[in-house]
Design an enzyme around this catalytic site. Sequence first.
Site, PDB file in Angstrom:
ATOM      1  N   ASP A 198      42.291  -0.462 -27.278  1.00 17.37           N
ATOM      2  CA  ASP A 198      42.860  -0.541 -25.933  1.00 17.37           C
ATOM      3  C   ASP A 198      44.343  -0.829 -26.098  1.00 17.37           C
ATOM      4  O   ASP A 198      44.744  -1.561 -27.010  1.00 17.37           O
ATOM      5  CB  ASP A 198      42.191  -1.660 -25.132  1.00 17.37           C
ATOM      6  CG  ASP A 198      40.743  -1.340 -24.777  1.00 17.37           C
ATOM      7  OD1 ASP A 198      40.400  -0.151 -24.686  1.00 17.37           O
ATOM      8  OD2 ASP A 198      39.962  -2.295 -24.569  1.00 17.37           O
ATOM      9  N   ASP A 222      39.074   4.509 -20.314  1.00 17.47           N
ATOM     10  CA  ASP A 222      38.714   3.537 -19.273  1.00 17.47           C
ATOM     11  C   ASP A 222      39.228   3.975 -17.907  1.00 17.47           C
ATOM     12  O   ASP A 222      38.562   3.775 -16.884  1.00 17.47           O
ATOM     13  CB  ASP A 222      39.272   2.154 -19.612  1.00 17.47           C
ATOM     14  CG  ASP A 222      38.693   1.576 -20.884  1.00 17.47           C
ATOM     15  OD1 ASP A 222      37.563   1.947 -21.258  1.00 17.47           O
ATOM     16  OD2 ASP A 222      39.382   0.753 -21.515  1.00 17.47           O
TER      17      ASP A 222
END
Length: 166
Positions: free
Chosen positions: A126, A144
């Site tokens: 991430d 995401d």
Amino acid sequence: MIDFNEIKNKIIKKNNLYCLCVISIIFFLDRYTKLFILNNFNEHTYYLNNYINLDLVWNTGIGFGLLSSNSSIIYNSITGLIGIILIILVFMIIKSNLIEKILYSIILGGALGNVYDRIAYFAVPDFIDIHYQRFHWFTFNIADIFITIGIFLLIIKEFFLTNEKN
């Protein structure tokens, strides 16, 4: 009983090929951005502006770092559950109308990007850090974003658009 010929015919439909394109584009866009970050920002934070940073964080949990653990049993259980959800999404794409097919495809494209990372790296990279002063939202990635957009649009469709069956 499951009629595999019916499923095969539904898979080959043109709408499903469009969905495959959506899934592929999202998957490869996610892979490209993650590889770019892994190759260029491995140990550095890059400040885009006062609200967005690029900062690599490895996530072993599910979305937004929930259920992160160093336990391989928990990690493998979560990965197995995600695999089951992916299979369910594929069947939902096959059985749905066009709008739902596209929305499920958006979700599946992002989910496949994160599952790839779980298998290849045993964690998901991430890197998008949105913040305001000292408050930081959960760090996330392109996959995401697409998963969230797909789920959000699916909810809007269910609540606000008329159901075709009525």
